[in-house]
Every structure is written in C-alpha cells, then in structure tokens.
Enzyme design. Structure first.
Site, mmCIF file in Angstrom:
data_model
loop_
_atom_site.group_PDB
_atom_site.id
_atom_site.type_symbol
_atom_site.label_atom_id
_atom_site.label_comp_id
_atom_site.label_asym_id
_atom_site.label_seq_id
_atom_site.Cartn_x
_atom_site.Cartn_y
_atom_site.Cartn_z
ATOM 1 C CE LYS A 282 -9.677 -27.348 -12.403
ATOM 2 N NZ LYS A 282 -10.695 -27.020 -11.423
ATOM 3 C CG ASN A 283 -7.991 -25.684 -9.017
ATOM 4 O OD1 ASN A 283 -8.957 -25.625 -9.795
ATOM 5 N ND2 ASN A 283 -7.636 -26.806 -8.416
ATOM 6 N NE ARG B 48 -17.639 -27.029 -5.001
ATOM 7 C CZ ARG B 48 -18.755 -27.295 -4.361
ATOM 8 N NH1 ARG B 48 -19.814 -27.733 -4.997
ATOM 9 N NH2 ARG B 48 -18.838 -27.126 -3.064
ATOM 10 N NE ARG C 258 -16.399 -30.216 -4.350
ATOM 11 C CZ ARG C 258 -15.692 -29.903 -5.441
ATOM 12 N NH1 ARG C 258 -16.004 -30.434 -6.604
ATOM 13 N NH2 ARG C 258 -14.686 -29.052 -5.367
ATOM 14 N N PRO C 259 -19.780 -29.445 1.191
ATOM 15 C CG PRO C 259 -19.366 -29.864 3.453
ATOM 16 C CD PRO C 259 -19.174 -30.438 2.091
ATOM 17 C CB ILE C 260 -20.065 -23.770 0.671
ATOM 18 C CG1 ILE C 260 -21.564 -23.490 0.638
ATOM 19 C CG2 ILE C 260 -19.638 -24.441 -0.614
ATOM 20 C CD1 ILE C 260 -21.906 -22.357 -0.324
ATOM 21 C CG ASP C 261 -19.485 -26.012 6.732
ATOM 22 O OD1 ASP C 261 -19.213 -26.669 5.708
ATOM 23 O OD2 ASP C 261 -18.837 -26.104 7.789
ATOM 24 C CD GLN C 262 -15.664 -24.288 8.297
ATOM 25 O OE1 GLN C 262 -14.943 -23.519 8.927
ATOM 26 N NE2 GLN C 262 -16.660 -24.951 8.862
ATOM 27 C CG ASP D 125 -7.127 -31.571 -7.284
ATOM 28 O OD1 ASP D 125 -8.092 -32.190 -6.813
ATOM 29 O OD2 ASP D 125 -7.046 -30.327 -7.241
ATOM 30 N NE ARG E 227 -15.200 -28.342 -14.770
ATOM 31 C CZ ARG E 227 -14.980 -28.823 -13.552
ATOM 32 N NH1 ARG E 227 -15.386 -30.018 -13.225
ATOM 33 N NH2 ARG E 227 -14.359 -28.105 -12.646
HETATM 34 N N1 EPU Z 1 -15.138 -28.509 3.328
HETATM 35 C C1 EPU Z 1 -16.153 -28.408 4.250
HETATM 36 N N2 EPU Z 1 -16.783 -27.192 4.373
HETATM 37 C C2 EPU Z 1 -16.462 -26.116 3.611
HETATM 38 C C3 EPU Z 1 -15.434 -26.249 2.665
HETATM 39 C C4 EPU Z 1 -14.779 -27.457 2.533
HETATM 40 O O1 EPU Z 1 -16.489 -29.366 4.957
HETATM 41 O O2 EPU Z 1 -17.076 -25.062 3.774
HETATM 42 C C5 EPU Z 1 -14.423 -29.798 3.202
HETATM 43 C C6 EPU Z 1 -14.647 -30.466 1.833
HETATM 44 O O3 EPU Z 1 -15.834 -31.240 1.837
HETATM 45 C C7 EPU Z 1 -13.382 -31.276 1.663
HETATM 46 C C8 EPU Z 1 -12.319 -30.407 2.347
HETATM 47 O O4 EPU Z 1 -13.019 -29.526 3.216
HETATM 48 O O5 EPU Z 1 -13.500 -32.489 2.349
HETATM 49 C C9 EPU Z 1 -11.438 -29.581 1.412
HETATM 50 O O6 EPU Z 1 -12.257 -28.847 0.506
HETATM 51 P P1 EPU Z 1 -11.763 -27.495 -0.205
HETATM 52 O O7 EPU Z 1 -12.717 -26.419 0.202
HETATM 53 O O8 EPU Z 1 -10.328 -27.302 0.049
HETATM 54 O O9 EPU Z 1 -11.991 -27.841 -1.734
HETATM 55 P P2 EPU Z 1 -12.516 -26.862 -2.866
HETATM 56 O O10 EPU Z 1 -12.088 -25.484 -2.613
HETATM 57 O O11 EPU Z 1 -13.958 -27.136 -3.123
HETATM 58 C C10 EPU Z 1 -10.366 -27.011 -4.331
HETATM 59 C C11 EPU Z 1 -10.042 -27.375 -5.757
HETATM 60 C C12 EPU Z 1 -10.195 -28.876 -5.953
HETATM 61 C C13 EPU Z 1 -9.301 -29.605 -4.949
HETATM 62 C C14 EPU Z 1 -9.558 -29.123 -3.523
HETATM 63 C C15 EPU Z 1 -8.584 -29.693 -2.513
HETATM 64 C C16 EPU Z 1 -10.672 -25.388 -6.932
HETATM 65 C C17 EPU Z 1 -11.610 -24.714 -7.862
HETATM 66 N N3 EPU Z 1 -10.940 -26.643 -6.635
HETATM 67 O O12 EPU Z 1 -11.703 -27.416 -4.120
HETATM 68 O O13 EPU Z 1 -9.742 -29.129 -7.265
HETATM 69 O O14 EPU Z 1 -9.541 -30.993 -5.017
HETATM 70 O O15 EPU Z 1 -9.463 -27.683 -3.460
HETATM 71 O O16 EPU Z 1 -7.274 -29.350 -2.865
HETATM 72 O O17 EPU Z 1 -9.689 -24.792 -6.511
HETATM 73 C C18 EPU Z 1 -9.661 -30.217 -9.338
HETATM 74 O O18 EPU Z 1 -8.949 -29.306 -9.756
HETATM 75 O O19 EPU Z 1 -9.845 -31.298 -9.942
HETATM 76 C C19 EPU Z 1 -10.357 -30.046 -8.050
HETATM 77 C C20 EPU Z 1 -11.409 -30.734 -7.724
#
Ligand code: EPU
Length: 427
Positions: free
Chosen positions: A22-23, A93, A122-126, A306, A398
């Site tokens: 999926k991811n 997401r 779940r911020p996306i600042d990065q 996960d 999903r």
């Molecule tokens: N974070 C920030 N700022 C950012 C991005 C992330 O503070 O700009 C923080 C998040 O809040 C979190 C950490 O960094 O505490 C890691 O977040 P990451 O960005 O790695 O997560 P993601 O990309 O939103 C993906 C998977 C998730 C999985 C995480 C961690 C996808 C679509 N989703 O999420 O998968 O838990 O990586 O491995 O790839 C799932 O499949 O059930 C799922 C939720």
C-alpha cells in the site's frame, strides 16, 4: 454499517499470498504524473486507497485503464488541471503526494490538506520546507487548500528535522526535474522509499542512495513511460505472521521479501515463535504459549509503528508483562479501549503502554479505530473465545486486500456482513 463477524480460536494453517505494498503504490501512482507518458503498474493491491489514487489521476485528466485486478495503465500526457478536489483528497493521507508530483512536472499544484488515519497531529511542515528549498512558493492555506508554485525548481540541500516517509517521498517527486542536485539528508529508509526511487529511475530519473539516510537526486530534463511491479506489502505480511502466532497456527506467508520483515521476525522469535525463511516466503509456527517482550517502534529498519497495534494483541496473551514504546506517533494507542472490551489489560501513559500478559481474550462488539488498529481487532478476534463483531471496517479495507478471503483460506471463521443483510436479519 458493514461488519466483520469472527468466531475465534481456530488455529490458522496453510499459505497466504501477500499483495503489493500500500505505502509504495500510494507514492508510485502519483509519481506517474511525472512521466508525461504511459506507465504500466503491476502487482497493485486491490484496496480502497488505490481506487482513490486512480480517481484522482482520472480527475487530473490522466487516461486510467485497468488491465486486470492488479495491473493498471496510466497515461499522463493528457493532464488538464493541477488541482485535486476536496472530496477525493480527504479519503486518503497520501493524496498530498500529488503536490510533489504536480509541482515537479508543472511547477504548480493545488491540493487540499489530506485525510487518513488519526494518530494525533500530523504536520506536513517538512514537506513544505522541502518544496521551499527547491524554489517553490507555498501560499498561506486558503479554504483548506495547499497552493504551491514555482517558475523554476532548482536542486538544493534539504535536511529533515525528523525522519519522515511522506516528506522524503514528496521531496523526491518535486526534485526529479529540478535543475542540478538535490540532497535529502536524514531521509526515510523504508522499503517503499526504495521502491519509489527504483520506479522513478526506471522512467529515467537519476536518484541514488535510496535506502540510506542521504538521497541524491540529479535533475533530468525528461522521463519516459515504464512498466513496473510494486514490492510486496511488509505490513500485510507482518499482520499474517502475527495472526499465525495469535492462533498458535502454522502459516506460510508467500510473495514477501524476508529482509523487509527482519524486525518483525526478530520480535516474534523473541516471543517464542518458530520462523523459517525462504527466498520469497516465510513460515511462522507457534504451537506453544508465547513469552513477553518489550517493543519500541522506530523508522525503518526499526520495528514498524504500523505493526504496533498487532503486536500489542500478541503481548496480551503472552506470559508476563511487556512494555511498548511508540517512537513515531504522538497518539497511536486509541485502539486500547477496544481491546479492553475483549479482556485485555493495558495501561497507557503518553507514548508508553504496559501490557499485562496471560489474558484470555473474549469476543465483544468493537470498532476499528484506524487501519492498523482494525487489523489488531481482527487478530484479537481470531484468538478470542466466542464471537467478535468489528465495526468501521472501511478503515481496514483501505489497506488490506481480500482480508476475509485470505483468512478463510487459512481456516478462520470470518464473515463480512453488509448493512442491508444486518437490516434484513433484524426485521
Ligand atoms: N512529521 C512532522 N512533520 C512533517 C512530517 C512528519 O512532524 O512534515 C512527524 C509525524 O508527525 C510523525 C513522524 O514525523 O510523528 C513520522 O511521520 P511520517 O511523515 O514518516 O509519516 P507519514 O509519511 O505521514 C507514513 C505511512 C504511515 C506510517 C508512517 C511511519 C504512508 C502513506 N503512510 O506516514 O502508514 O505509519 O509513514 O512509518 O506511507 C499505515 O500504513 O497504516 C500508516 C499510517
């Protein structure tokens, strides 16, 4: 509301085939936007998130042709808009990967803030910092829309403040055509990052270092269509491995990359399961009572967050007390209240959970709080005495292809009942 109805205590045995990841697919489908050509993607899982991504591609103007259940062809020569609608974006997401892909190809993207599972903020600042480093302007959000544009994307060095899968993917997508060299430092190393890089390179991109924490992307001036097969799903595989342990069964999980499962294998072995690895399959058997262990979730190659809810279920039944330390998400224990209904004893304090072992789980009506929390409820139900009814199964669907059929194939007593069937039964 549709439900799963599961009667527990059947030992699972036999072989199960794992679907595409999926991811990985939720990053690779948006990445086809970059091609400006026709891409054929194979081994796609038949899950709700894939359908949403394909609907978004069609909405942008791509030709989307399903060849069969697991193969799709996407023609991104015909894109007419760089705006993704709220209705589709809120369903998953990963809709935010269209920002990186559209920005990379057209220098313009308008994409709503995404939906998806809730584990605290779940911020996306990065992601946004990365786009800005490459020369994009990201306007202050209006109407929930992220609006990013650039006259020209230029390679740059981006240091991620925390390891983020999403930011690593989005910056890779945005940088593929950027002039010069982009370096992502402190990058995520998950198998799906490597899969995305392999896919982009198969289209003609120049990406090195994926799978390490420094990824280098040298901008190219054109990409070409390709045929690409998605890697197997690490978490789906881990979930079936855990199902074998939960039911004291003997299950061969086929079409996997054992290397991707090492952290899961190590924990299950520590708990007492027997695991045999082959080239593309893993056999998990666990006739005896399991032992407690401590788990800390971390970015890859650490134990995946996960799989945290699923291993928690196993620990409720193991001998002794275990501690789970959630190292990625702020709030990923929302499923604990549901597990308590089934007799689990778990205390949560912030990112720590203390799991009392030796519980005999019993069937109860419960909810899937999110995708993996839902998978955990299924595992608990398979092990429990009596019947469990699981609501909110749309979360589970999903991310897990044919869950009911695959579990029935292993001997589980599980049915999916639709809302209409429930109404007729009650009438
Ligand atoms: N974070 C920030 N700022 C950012 C991005 C992330 O503070 O700009 C923080 C998040 O809040 C979190 C950490 O960094 O505490 C890691 O977040 P990451 O960005 O790695 O997560 P993601 O990309 O939103 C993906 C998977 C998730 C999985 C995480 C961690 C996808 C679509 N989703 O999420 O998968 O838990 O990586 O491995 O790839 C799932 O499949 O059930 C799922 C939720």
């Amino acid at each position: 509301m549709d439900k799963y109805i599961i009667r527990g205590e059947n030992r699972l045995h036999g072989t199960v085939d794992i679907s595409g990841a999926k991811n990985a697919v939720v990053a690779i489908l948006p990445a086809t936007v970059l091609a400006g050509d026709v891409c054929r993607i194979e081994n796609i899982p038949n899950i709700a998130d894939v359908n949403t991504a394909l609907e978004i591609l069609a909405e942008l103007g791509c030709g989307v042709r399903r060849i069969d259940r697991h193969t799709v062809e996407i023609d991104s020569t015909t894109i007419v808009t760089q705006t993704v609608s709220h209705d589709l974006a809120k369903k998953m997401r990963a809709s935010y990967y269209f920002i990186g892909a559209l920005l990379g190809r057209f220098g313009r993207a308008r994409v709503p803030m995404p939906g998806g599972c809730y584990f605290g903020v779940r911020p996306i600042d990065q992601h946004l910092k990365g786009f800005a480093c490459l020369g994009a302007t990201v306007s202050p959000m209006k109407d929930g829309m992220i609006d990013a544009h650039a006259d020209k994307m230029v390679g740059s060095s981006v240091y991620l403040d925390m390891v983020s899968v999403g930011a690593t993917v989005n910056i890779m997508l945005a940088a593929v055509y950027a002039e010069g060299l982009t370096v992502i430092e402190n990058a995520a190393k998950e198998p799906h990052i490597v899969d995305l890089a392999n896919f982009l390179n198969s289209m003609g991109a120049d990406i090195r270092g994926a799978g390490t924490d420094v990824i280098k992307i040298r901008g190219v001036s054109r990409l070409y269509g390709t045929t690409y097969s998605i890697i197997p799903d690490q978490i789906e595989a881990g979930t079936y491995m855990a199902a074998a342990v939960a039911t004291h069964g003997d299950v061969t999980v086929r079409n996997v990359i054992p290397k991707h499962l090492e952290s899961i294998t190590a924990k299950l072995q520590e708990m007492g399961a027997t695991i045999e690895e082959f080239d593309e399959e893993i056999r998990v058997s666990c006739p005896d009572k399991t032992r407690h262990c401590n788990v800390k979730t971390m970015p890859h190659p650490g134990f995946p967050t996960d799989m945290q809810p699923q291993i928690a279920v196993l620990l409720t039944m193991a001998e002794g007390t275990s501690i789970i330390n959630e190292g990625v998400w702020e709030n990923r224990f929302r499923y604990v209240d549901e597990l308590r209904r089934m007799g689990a004893e778990i205390q949560v304090d912030g990112k720590l959970a203390v799991v009392q072992g030796d519980s005999q789980l019993t069937g109860a009506p419960v909810k899937a709080m999110d995708l993996r929390a839902g998978a955990a409820m299924v595992l608990a139900a398979l092990a429990a005495k009596g019947v469990t009814e699981i609501e909110e199964i749309q979360f589970i669907e999903r991310g897990y292809e044919d869950l009911v059929e695959k579990l029935r194939g292993l001997g589980a007593d599980i049915r999916r009942v639709t809302e209409e069937e429930l109404v007729i039964k009650q009438a």
